[in-house]
Design a protein around this motif. Structure first.
Motif, mmCIF file in Angstrom:
data_model
loop_
_atom_site.group_PDB
_atom_site.id
_atom_site.type_symbol
_atom_site.label_atom_id
_atom_site.label_comp_id
_atom_site.label_asym_id
_atom_site.label_seq_id
_atom_site.Cartn_x
_atom_site.Cartn_y
_atom_site.Cartn_z
ATOM 1 N N PRO A 24 36.781 35.661 54.163
ATOM 2 C CA PRO A 24 36.165 36.608 55.153
ATOM 3 C C PRO A 24 35.110 35.718 56.442
ATOM 4 O O PRO A 24 34.794 34.620 56.226
ATOM 5 N N VAL A 25 35.198 36.506 57.302
ATOM 6 C CA VAL A 25 34.278 35.886 58.379
ATOM 7 C C VAL A 25 33.022 36.009 58.212
ATOM 8 O O VAL A 25 32.227 35.104 58.333
ATOM 9 N N ARG A 26 32.533 37.001 57.532
ATOM 10 C CA ARG A 26 31.118 37.128 57.177
ATOM 11 C C ARG A 26 31.194 37.250 55.775
ATOM 12 O O ARG A 26 31.847 37.749 54.952
ATOM 13 N N SER A 27 29.762 36.859 55.206
ATOM 14 C CA SER A 27 29.478 36.715 53.880
ATOM 15 C C SER A 27 29.513 38.253 53.314
ATOM 16 O O SER A 27 29.175 39.126 53.976
ATOM 17 N N SER A 28 29.537 38.311 51.909
ATOM 18 C CA SER A 28 29.522 39.722 51.378
ATOM 19 C C SER A 28 28.008 40.385 51.411
ATOM 20 O O SER A 28 27.950 41.378 51.709
ATOM 21 N N ALA A 29 27.053 39.259 51.183
ATOM 22 C CA ALA A 29 25.880 39.735 51.702
ATOM 23 C C ALA A 29 25.640 40.411 52.970
ATOM 24 O O ALA A 29 24.814 41.042 53.274
ATOM 25 N N MET A 30 26.245 39.777 53.860
ATOM 26 C CA MET A 30 25.884 40.035 55.331
ATOM 27 C C MET A 30 26.584 41.443 55.350
ATOM 28 O O MET A 30 25.979 42.368 56.279
ATOM 29 N N ARG A 31 27.938 41.722 54.878
ATOM 30 C CA ARG A 31 28.305 42.925 55.004
ATOM 31 C C ARG A 31 27.650 44.205 54.384
ATOM 32 O O ARG A 31 27.475 45.322 54.858
ATOM 33 N N VAL A 32 27.182 43.596 53.229
ATOM 34 C CA VAL A 32 26.257 44.689 52.460
ATOM 35 C C VAL A 32 25.070 45.174 53.449
ATOM 36 O O VAL A 32 24.462 46.284 53.418
ATOM 37 N N ALA A 33 24.246 44.047 53.853
ATOM 38 C CA ALA A 33 23.264 44.241 54.817
ATOM 39 C C ALA A 33 23.370 45.074 55.929
ATOM 40 O O ALA A 33 22.797 45.863 56.565
ATOM 41 N N THR A 34 24.662 44.814 56.582
ATOM 42 C CA THR A 34 24.885 45.609 57.789
ATOM 43 C C THR A 34 25.422 47.286 57.555
ATOM 44 O O THR A 34 24.807 48.035 58.299
ATOM 45 N N TRP A 35 25.990 47.262 56.085
ATOM 46 C CA TRP A 35 26.151 48.584 55.719
ATOM 47 C C TRP A 35 24.818 49.431 55.662
ATOM 48 O O TRP A 35 24.561 50.632 55.828
ATOM 49 N N MET A 36 23.820 48.504 54.862
ATOM 50 C CA MET A 36 22.738 49.246 54.578
ATOM 51 C C MET A 36 21.960 49.735 55.890
ATOM 52 O O MET A 36 21.221 50.607 55.855
ATOM 53 N N SER A 37 21.797 48.839 56.717
ATOM 54 C CA SER A 37 21.044 49.087 58.001
ATOM 55 C C SER A 37 21.874 50.457 58.789
ATOM 56 O O SER A 37 20.797 51.168 59.431
ATOM 57 N N VAL A 38 23.144 50.456 58.606
ATOM 58 C CA VAL A 38 23.764 51.535 59.160
ATOM 59 C C VAL A 38 23.225 52.863 58.612
ATOM 60 O O VAL A 38 22.793 53.877 59.246
ATOM 61 N N CYS A 39 23.183 52.800 57.183
ATOM 62 C CA CYS A 39 22.809 54.036 56.536
ATOM 63 C C CYS A 39 21.385 54.477 56.677
ATOM 64 O O CYS A 39 21.132 55.528 57.058
ATOM 65 N N VAL A 40 20.528 53.369 56.812
ATOM 66 C CA VAL A 40 19.092 53.498 57.219
ATOM 67 C C VAL A 40 18.958 54.098 58.681
ATOM 68 O O VAL A 40 18.315 55.053 58.731
ATOM 69 N N ALA A 41 19.848 53.655 59.472
ATOM 70 C CA ALA A 41 19.680 54.026 60.925
ATOM 71 C C ALA A 41 20.283 55.612 60.918
ATOM 72 O O ALA A 41 19.668 56.423 61.836
ATOM 73 N N CYS A 42 21.130 56.091 60.425
ATOM 74 C CA CYS A 42 21.689 57.359 60.366
ATOM 75 C C CYS A 42 20.661 58.219 59.512
ATOM 76 O O CYS A 42 20.499 59.393 59.942
ATOM 77 N N ALA A 43 20.053 57.594 58.556
ATOM 78 C CA ALA A 43 19.121 58.538 57.928
ATOM 79 C C ALA A 43 17.716 58.722 58.879
ATOM 80 O O ALA A 43 17.063 59.886 58.848
ATOM 81 N N ALA A 44 17.448 57.723 59.533
ATOM 82 C CA ALA A 44 16.232 57.964 60.599
ATOM 83 C C ALA A 44 16.589 58.671 61.603
ATOM 84 O O ALA A 44 15.855 59.729 61.998
ATOM 85 N N ALA A 45 17.895 58.667 62.302
ATOM 86 C CA ALA A 45 18.321 59.554 63.078
ATOM 87 C C ALA A 45 18.414 61.071 62.674
ATOM 88 O O ALA A 45 17.892 62.159 63.411
ATOM 89 N N GLY A 46 18.735 61.508 61.503
ATOM 90 C CA GLY A 46 18.902 62.535 60.946
ATOM 91 C C GLY A 46 17.435 63.130 60.604
ATOM 92 O O GLY A 46 17.223 64.438 60.968
ATOM 93 N N ALA A 47 16.461 62.410 60.123
ATOM 94 C CA ALA A 47 15.117 62.760 59.814
ATOM 95 C C ALA A 47 14.355 63.128 61.181
ATOM 96 O O ALA A 47 13.837 64.071 61.279
ATOM 97 N N ALA A 48 14.497 62.396 62.299
ATOM 98 C CA ALA A 48 14.313 62.874 63.640
ATOM 99 C C ALA A 48 14.673 64.100 64.165
ATOM 100 O O ALA A 48 13.866 64.814 64.774
ATOM 101 N N ALA A 49 16.055 64.258 63.820
ATOM 102 C CA ALA A 49 16.757 65.529 64.420
ATOM 103 C C ALA A 49 16.223 66.796 63.638
ATOM 104 O O ALA A 49 15.752 67.761 64.242
ATOM 105 N N MET A 50 15.899 66.599 62.284
ATOM 106 C CA MET A 50 15.228 67.733 61.353
ATOM 107 C C MET A 50 13.628 67.874 61.992
ATOM 108 O O MET A 50 13.250 69.018 61.850
#
Length: 123
Positions: A24-50
């Motif tokens: 893999p080009v990126r390590s598994s830790a980097m892939r998990v961190a990227t997914w977590m940051s995407v999830c946090v950003a989506c949750a923040a956008a949802g909270a702002a919309a609510m």
């Protein structure tokens, strides 16, 4: 020139004989961190919309302003709406008659085709 070709063939053989494995080009830790940051950003956008939805100004809390009377405009609007309704009714009538005529034309075409087939079979 011959030396160059020999070196090129030798390097090509060594490249093709090697064993390769995909990694893999990126390590598994980097892939998990990227997914977590995407999830946090989506949750923040949802909270702002609510929050924006919950705190929006409702029409009940806004002061009601009296609308000035526009009798001439109201009459013109009523006449225009009546004209639009009449035009829609006339268009519907024309469409119904066009549909009926289309059905009649298709029926007559079917009769013509039948008669042509009958005249061909008699020959």
């Amino acid at each position: 020139m011959a030396d160059f070709l020999r070196l090129r063939r030798a390097s090509a053989r060594s490249v093709t004989r090697g064993t390769y494995a995909l990694r893999p080009v990126r390590s598994s830790a980097m892939r998990v961190a990227t997914w977590m940051s995407v999830c946090v950003a989506c949750a923040a956008a949802g909270a702002a919309a609510m929050h924006g939805y919950a705190t929006r100004v409702t029409s009940d809390s806004m002061p009601c302003a009296a609308v000035p009377s526009h009798d001439g405009l109201d009459d013109a609007l009523a006449r225009t709406q009546l004209a639009l309704r009449q035009e829609a009714a006339s268009r519907a009538s024309v469409q119904r008659s066009a549909d009926a005529l289309t059905a009649e034309v298709r029926e007559l075409q079917a009769h013509v085709l039948f008669l042509q087939a009958q005249s061909r079979s008699r020959r």
